[in-house]
Structure formats: C-alpha cells, structure tokens
Design an enzyme around this catalytic site. Structure first.
Site, PDB file in Angstrom:
ATOM      1  CE  LYS A  13     -15.724 -26.081   0.062  1.00  0.00           C
ATOM      2  NZ  LYS A  13     -16.929 -26.689  -0.467  1.00  0.00           N
ATOM      3  CB  ILE A  73     -32.703 -26.850 -10.806  1.00  0.00           C
ATOM      4  CG1 ILE A  73     -33.290 -28.245 -10.994  1.00  0.00           C
ATOM      5  CG2 ILE A  73     -33.324 -26.215  -9.586  1.00  0.00           C
ATOM      6  CD1 ILE A  73     -34.771 -28.279 -11.365  1.00  0.00           C
ATOM      7  NE  ARG A 126     -24.025 -26.330  -1.546  1.00  0.00           N
ATOM      8  CZ  ARG A 126     -23.548 -25.106  -1.792  1.00  0.00           C
ATOM      9  NH1 ARG A 126     -22.253 -24.884  -1.821  1.00  0.00           N
ATOM     10  NH2 ARG A 126     -24.369 -24.103  -2.019  1.00  0.00           N
ATOM     11  CB  CYS A 127     -19.728 -24.683   4.042  1.00  0.00           C
ATOM     12  SG  CYS A 127     -18.701 -25.949   4.762  1.00  0.00           S
ATOM     13  CD1 TRP A 148     -31.747 -22.632   4.404  1.00  0.00           C
ATOM     14  CD2 TRP A 148     -31.439 -22.475   2.193  1.00  0.00           C
ATOM     15  NE1 TRP A 148     -31.980 -23.872   3.852  1.00  0.00           N
ATOM     16  CE2 TRP A 148     -31.804 -23.809   2.498  1.00  0.00           C
ATOM     17  CE3 TRP A 148     -31.186 -22.132   0.863  1.00  0.00           C
ATOM     18  CZ2 TRP A 148     -31.922 -24.802   1.525  1.00  0.00           C
ATOM     19  CZ3 TRP A 148     -31.302 -23.116  -0.104  1.00  0.00           C
ATOM     20  CH2 TRP A 148     -31.660 -24.432   0.226  1.00  0.00           C
ATOM     21  CG  ASP A 188     -34.885 -21.664  -7.139  1.00  0.00           C
ATOM     22  OD1 ASP A 188     -35.565 -22.393  -7.871  1.00  0.00           O
ATOM     23  OD2 ASP A 188     -33.763 -21.223  -7.446  1.00  0.00           O
ATOM     24  CG  HIS A 245     -27.473 -33.735  -3.779  1.00  0.00           C
ATOM     25  ND1 HIS A 245     -28.709 -33.923  -4.353  1.00  0.00           N
ATOM     26  CD2 HIS A 245     -27.506 -32.519  -3.189  1.00  0.00           C
ATOM     27  CE1 HIS A 245     -29.466 -32.868  -4.106  1.00  0.00           C
ATOM     28  NE2 HIS A 245     -28.760 -31.995  -3.408  1.00  0.00           N
ATOM     29  CB  CYS A 264     -30.856 -29.857  -6.826  1.00  0.00           C
ATOM     30  SG  CYS A 264     -30.798 -28.403  -5.763  1.00  0.00           S
TER      31      CYS A 264
HETATM   32  N1  GLN Z   1     -31.699 -22.246  -8.742  1.00  0.00           N
HETATM   33  C1  GLN Z   1     -30.847 -22.818  -7.744  1.00  0.00           C
HETATM   34  C2  GLN Z   1     -29.676 -23.532  -8.398  1.00  0.00           C
HETATM   35  O1  GLN Z   1     -29.859 -24.141  -9.384  1.00  0.00           O
HETATM   36  C3  GLN Z   1     -31.583 -23.789  -6.865  1.00  0.00           C
HETATM   37  C4  GLN Z   1     -30.672 -24.409  -5.849  1.00  0.00           C
HETATM   38  C5  GLN Z   1     -31.368 -25.205  -4.790  1.00  0.00           C
HETATM   39  O2  GLN Z   1     -32.492 -25.604  -4.932  1.00  0.00           O
HETATM   40  N2  GLN Z   1     -30.699 -25.501  -3.715  1.00  0.00           N
HETATM   41  O3  GLN Z   1     -28.583 -23.525  -7.899  1.00  0.00           O
HETATM   42 ZN    ZN Z   2     -32.809 -27.841  -5.058  1.00  0.00          ZN
END
Ligand code: GLN
Ligand code: ZN
Length: 756
Positions: free
Chosen positions: A18, A432, A516-517, A562, A600, A696, A728
């Site tokens: 990474k 987000i 990403r880990c 997760w 979330d 991303h 995101c």
């Molecule tokens: N609230 C989280 C963030 O913004 C949501 C992350 C996610 O959905 N993987 O990091």
């Molecule tokens: Zn997300």
C-alpha cells in the site's frame, strides 16, 4: 492428505505494498522500486506458506490493485480510452483502476463493485464491441517463474472464464455469446503456456458458480470448459469455487474433465449433502475448503475431522484447503502485541491458518487421530467458556417488543414537519461525513497512540480541525454540514474501540480495494455502550455554526458486517445488541441539540446472501429491523439520514424504503444513474441523494458534469426529494481535489435550483 491455500493476503503484513504504491502514485519512487518491493513481498508470502508446510501454494494471487483487473488485462479486455492515453503498461493499468487526469488525457476509472459477499472490491472489466479478447499479458507466467526461482513450484491462480464473463460489463452490442470462442482460445493458450513451463496444477477461481444459476448459465459453463479443457495437456486443472455451494451446477461440474474441484464447506450449506447424494467422481481430487478464509476464529478440529472422515467415504483423494482466499483475513497474530493470550488462543489469522491446515493434516495421518496432542489441545480450547457474556444485554434483547421497531409518526407526517422545521433550499447540498484525513490528522492520531501527546492535546487538535472544517464548508456554501470525522480512523473500528464486547487489533489490516485497507474489529462478546461516543464532537461542531450539523454514526448492520463476527451466537442477536448500543447514542445526540443524524449503513447491501431464496429469511428479516430499532425513539422533528455505499439495491428497494429513514444518500455516479428510474417506478418515499461524483478517484468533476447528472436525476426524482452530495465520504481524498470538487458541486446545485 495434502494441504492447499487458495490465495494469500498481498498488501504486506505492515501494508508495505500500500505505502509503496501510494508513493509511486505521487512519483516519490520509481516503477523499478515498486516492482522490487512487490517481488520481495511475493517471495516472503510463498516462503511463509512453504515453511508452514503447505503443499499447494498459489501464485498470481498477488495484484497491484485487483485480480479481476489483472484478468481483464491478461485477456486484452482494455477499453480504447485507456489505450489511447499512450501510457506504459503499469500506468495504463493504474489508469483503469483509478482514472487518469493529466497531460495525456482525462478518463474515468472502471466501475468498482463488491466482490460477492465480502468487503473486498473488484474492478468491473468492460468489454466493448472493439474488444479483441486474446491472451496478451505476462503476469501469471512471470509470477510462476519468480516462485520457481526460489525453488517453489506454485499453482497459478486465475479468475475463471465463467466468473470473468459473468462479472464483466458489455458496453456495446456484443454479448457473452459473441466472445465465448475468443475467451476459450485465450484460456487454452494460458493452459498450454503453463504446461510448457511445467506447472503441475492450475487453479481457476469460479466463485460465480455459487450464485443462483439459470440453465443458460450452466450451458455457458459447460461450453466454456468443454472448450478450454478440450486439449489440455499435462497441467492438471482445479476448478475452485467458494463463498457457498454449487447446487445449481454440481453434476455438470462433475461431468467436466477437471482434475480437481474445490468446494466450500464453511459457507456452502449444501456442499456435504451434494456429495452424499450425487457422489464424487473417483478420478477427481476434492479440495475441501474446511479452514475458514473469512473469519478469524480457531478451527474446531473435532468438527473438521468428523467432516473429513465422513467425506472420505465418498472421495478417494482429498486435499485440505482454505474455504476461500486468505485475502479476507489479516496476516498474523504475531503482529498483535496488545491482545492478551486469553484472546489470542481463540484466534487464527492467515499465518495461523496455515498451521491449522498442517496440524489437521498431521492429525489425520495418525492411526487414532483423536488421541493426538494437537487434537486434544484444540478440543480443550473449545470445551472452555470464553468469558464474553453480559446478562443485561441479553435481557434487553429478549425484552424487545414489536413497537420498538416502529418510528412514530409516519414518514409522510414527519416529512411535512421537517420541511417547516429545517426550511432548507431545494436540492440541499451536503457531504457524506468525513473530510480528508490529511497528514496532520494521521500524525495527531499516531502521536497520541504512541503516547507522544496527551489525550487533551489530541482532542484539542481534533477540535481545531472541526472548527476549520465547519468554516470551510460555510465558505464553500454547503447547506447541511458535518464535523469531518477527524477523530475516526475508520467508521467501524472507531465504534468497535468504544463499545464494550469488542476486541481491536493493531496491525490486522484487510484489503478493501486497491491500496485501501480496513482493520475490522472483532466481536468478542455481548456488545454494549458504556459512554457516549460521538456527542462531544458533534455538539462542539454544532456550537460553531448556525447551519445544521449532521451527527454521524455507523449503523448496526454495517458495524457487524465490517467486523469479524462471533460464531457462537447468531448474527441477528449480535446485530440487535449493537442496535441497542447505537440507539442510546442517537438519543444522546438528539438530547444534545443535534437535529439531523446520519446513521450509515454503508455495508448493508454487501452481506445480502448470494442466493435470492436466503435474502429475507437469513438476512433482511433482522437487518432492516435492527436499523429501525436504532432510530425509532427520536422526535418527529429529528431528521434521520442513512448512507449506503452503492446503488445496487434495485432488487431490495422496498426493504431499503422500509428502513424508514428520512433521507438516504448513496453511490450512483459510477453506475450510470440507472437506479433513479427504479426509485420512481417503485414509488420510493425516502428523500434521496444519489452521489453526483465519484470520490474513489482523484478526478475533479466539472460544474457541467454535475449539472447534467442532476438534470437527469430530476427526470425521475421530484425536486422536493432530491439532495446533492458526493457519493461517499471524503477521507481518502486530499484537499487539493476535495475543495474544488465541492465548490463545483455547490455551483451546479445553485444553477439547477435557480432553473426550478
Ligand atoms: N460517514 C462515512 C464517511 O464519510 C461514510 C463512509 C462510507 O460510506 N464508507 O467516511
Ligand atoms: Zn459510502
């Protein structure tokens, strides 16, 4: 019996790959340096497996980004837009993975999707009408040779033709049928190259076979492998399946000329029964997936040995195997200094799983397996209680009533009340949750963890970041603000660390996508909340602005999905325990003046069972209620948001609406907005914020691009229900791209808003 491993983790025990790759992206190291480092890593991984007594070790399980992407490149399924950039092969590969924006052009990345029911993501290959599928890469051959150079003969692992074609996206007129002949030829070429190189076995990974298959799918499978294996030469072919059982094609698989078939006995509910009912061909080797490649608990030898003894009545030749690639578990318990032995003795990460395979092999080689010391030690471990129960939590779950899962008043009434209460503009803009985790944020955390700074210093810094983040969002002109999540390493780990019943690790990283880990915490016992976890940060953020700040929580299903879950109680029970803990946090946020709370459920879709018949009974019937339990206690004036990381929920859209949130944001930018039409058709009630750009990738979306997306969304979503946001959280991005992207987002929303 011999032992085999489907695949090994590859980012490095200390995430070396990474860090090197990220340096390469920043031009801080050369391609040669990156290649050298990766060669060393591969060698280390092969050697560890060899030293731990594994007989069949995979090569080509390494990847600079993703194995599906590797396979696309190997088969020349590279869209022209990447070829036209004129980059060298590695940079072209990274352009497909991450997009490219520079002097040679501006292209988006390939789409990225969840790999079956895991938190690993693969790149979706695109096959357009110009694609000429043929064997065109070197990687598997190079890696086989690299292992050979250190005296290890590996079994190359390659994504199989069926899974590759089923997961690829056909972007033009062509369909799978148009490329089958080319694909067959390419795989034949792979086989014959390996035969020339002296490979004893080759492994074709076909997890797509554990899904619901139509008769056309089964026909495709037969067509592909009758072709590929027609003239296969000396290398033996292992068809490797995982993540479930292959009930829809078991007999067809057994009739194909594979030398070995890999079956999953951990997640494959029907695997054993299939063998008992239909038998197992004497000329084939069974690669029996008995050591769990996805979870981190010790293998129960007594159960495994009983299973293997039973299997040996049906199968002559059995190889002990992992249930799937070890990619999904961390490297080794050896890296964990803070876990006590009392905990560690119940756990097995990748390296410890190698030991388990070898111990099982040794136990089985003895005349009286159950009297061997390894067996006895393991039986002893499983006979003892783990000291992980909390009676109060268990009672609280038992006391839950139907009405605890229902929020009052109804959605429609709340919507009216909230419109008046919040008075937001049309198309409200928001993010987000997380803002870039810049070097100073990470340094602050690691300084605190190392004991270089005090808790007060640590918190003071985070507060300063919160204030700056709020000011930045005000300057950008966003409508609903966030505190930025600077105190969080990860949206699940943070809660794991703060909840009772969880264990957390130091170095137990698992690859999520590319570089990403994530470090999933371990659900050790009954879960409860002992103190507020987020109230201070959210309340502070709200105190610095007159705009609304969203409280930010992770939902119970995602926390569980997760984490590494318990195997001694049901997922449902763990989910309800976590839901009760998060519910307390929601009520505390509300009591402390937070009017909008986002919970979330990024990973809700991900653990949807692979077979449709299991969707409700095994999952949604407890997952959706667990979410509802979290927010059912709030006032009508409190607005509940949720967020999901992908929009692939068209087929469970009613269930998503039934979460009964007020607003849901989700990824849509990379999946062509196809979801918005479905939202209208299903009469979706929840307000929605389909992500208008892809976070991303480091690419900055233009105002026009975002406006176009919004205009398209408005064709299907009433203007009163549409929110504007990225797809995101922004934590993995830098400020350089985040600030201009958000400015463009706000400008686009304003423009479109004016036209309404
Ligand atoms: N609230 C989280 C963030 O913004 C949501 C992350 C996610 O959905 N993987 O990091
Ligand atoms: Zn997300």
């Amino acid at each position: 019996m011999k032992t085999s491993v489907i695949g090994y983790p590859r980012v490095g025990g200390l995430r070396e790959l990474k860090f090197a790759t990220e340096k390469y992206f920043k031009n801080a190291i050369s391609q040669e340096e990156l290649q050298d480092l990766s060669l060393n890593l591969k060698r280390t991984h092969w050697q560890i497996q060899k030293e731990n007594g594994i007989d069949y070790i995979s090569s080509n399980d390494f990847s600079f980004y993703d194995n599906m992407l590797d396979t696309a490149v190997l088969l020349n399924a590279v869209p022209n837009r990447y070829k036209e950039l004129g980059l060298d092969s590695l940079d072209k590969y990274f352009a497909m993975a991450r997009g490219y924006q520079g002097e040679k052009g501006d292209v988006k990345a390939l789409a990225m999707k969840k790999w079956f029911n895991t938190n690993y993501h693969y790149m979706v290959p695109e096959i357009d009408d110009d694609a000429e599928i043929s064997l065109s890469g070197q990687k598997p051959f190079d890696e086989f040779r690299q292992a050979q150079e250190i005296g290890i003969k590996t079994k190359p692992a390659i994504i199989g033709a069926f899974t590759f074609l089923k997961l690829a996206r056909f972007t033009g007129e062509k369909t799978i049928a148009d490329v089958v002949a080319d694909v067959v030829r390419a795989y034949q070429d792979i086989l014959s190259r390996f035969a020339d190189m002296g490979a004893e076995w080759i492994q074709f990974d076909e997890p797509a076979l554990v899904m619901d298959l139509s008769s056309d799918d089964v026909q495709l499978l037969s067509d592909l492998y009758n072709g590929i294996l027609a003239d296969k030469g000396s290398t033996k072919v292992l068809l490797q399946t995982y993540f479930g059982d292959i009930r829809d094609c078991y007999n067809d698989v057994m009739n194909l000329p594979f030398d070995g078939v890999g079956l999953d006995f951990v997640e494959g509910k029907k695997t054993l029964n299939l063998i008992k009912v239909s038998g197992f061909p004497t000329e084939k080797t069974l690669f029996a997936g008995v050591v769990n490649g996805k979870n981190i608990w010790r293998n129960n030898y007594s159960k495994t040995i009983d299973l293997l003894i039973e299997l040996s009545e049906f199968c002559q030749d059995i190889v002990l195997n992992t249930s799937c690639s070890l990619l999904h578990v961390p490297y080794s318990l050896k890296n964990e200094n803070n876990l006590s032995d009392k905990h560690k003795m119940h756990l097995a990460f990748a390296q410890e799983k190698l030991t388990e395979l070898t111990e099982l092999k040794s136990i089985l080689s003895q005349s009286d397996p159950k009297s061997s010391p390894e067996y006895k030690e393991n039986a002893d471990l499983f006979s003892k209680a783990r000291d992980c129960e909390n009676k109060d939590v268990q009672d609280a779950v038992l006391a839950l009533k139907q009405d605890d899962f229902v929020r009052h008043p109804s959605f429609e009434e709340r919507e009216k009340i909230q419109k008046a209460e919040f008075n937001l503009p049309l198309l409200p803009t928001t993010t987000i949750g997380s803002f870039p985790q810049t070097a100073d944020v990470k340094a602050n955390r690691s300084d605190y963890k190392k004991g270089n700074i005090t808790f007060d210093q640590y918190t003071a810094f985070n507060k300063k970041k919160i204030a700056e983040c709020i000011a930045l969002q005000e300057e950008i002109g966003l409508d609903v603000l966030v505190h930025g999540e600077f105190e969080r390493n990860d949206m699940v780990e943070y809660f794991g660390e703060n909840l009772d019943g969880y264990l957390f690790t130091e170095k137990a990283w698992v690859q999520s996508y590319g570089t990403r880990c994530v470090k999933p915490p371990i659900v050790w016992g009954d879960v409860s909340r002992t103190k507020p976890m987020t109230v201070e940060h959210s309340a502070y953020a709200q105190s610095t602005t007159s705009k609304f700040v969203k409280g930010m929580l992770t939902g119970p299903v995602t926390i569980l999905n997760w984490s590494f879950p318990r195997e001694d109680i049901s997922l449902k029970e763990s989910a309800l325990q976590i839901a009760l803990a998060i519910r307390c946090e929601v009520l505390d946020l509300e009591a402390n003046g937070i009017k909008i709370i986002q919970i979330d459920e990024a990973a809700l879709r991900e653990k949807l069972p692979l077979r449709k018949s299991d969707w409700h009974s095994e999952y949604l019937d407890w997952a959706i209620p667990a979410f509802r339990l979290v927010h059912s206690g709030v006032n009508a004036k409190t607005q509940i948001h949720t967020h999901m990381c992908y929009s692939e929920f068209a087929d469970i859209i009613k269930d998503i609406d039934n979460m009964d949130a007020d607003v849901i944001t989700f990824e849509a930018a990379r999946s062509d907005l196809s979801i918005v039409k479905t939202l209208r058709e299903s009469g979706f009630k929840t307000q929605v914020g389909p992500g208008v750009y892809d976070i991303h990738s480091p690419r900055i979306p233009s105002v026009t691009e975002i406006k176009d997306a919004l205009i398209k969304m408005l064709e299907n979503i009433p203007k009163e229900k549409l929110w504007v946001n990225p797809d995101c959280g922004l934590k993995t991005r830098g400020n350089e791209e985040t600030i201009p992207s958000l400015k463009n987002l706000v400008a686009a929303a304003k423009d479109v808003r004016e036209s309404l």
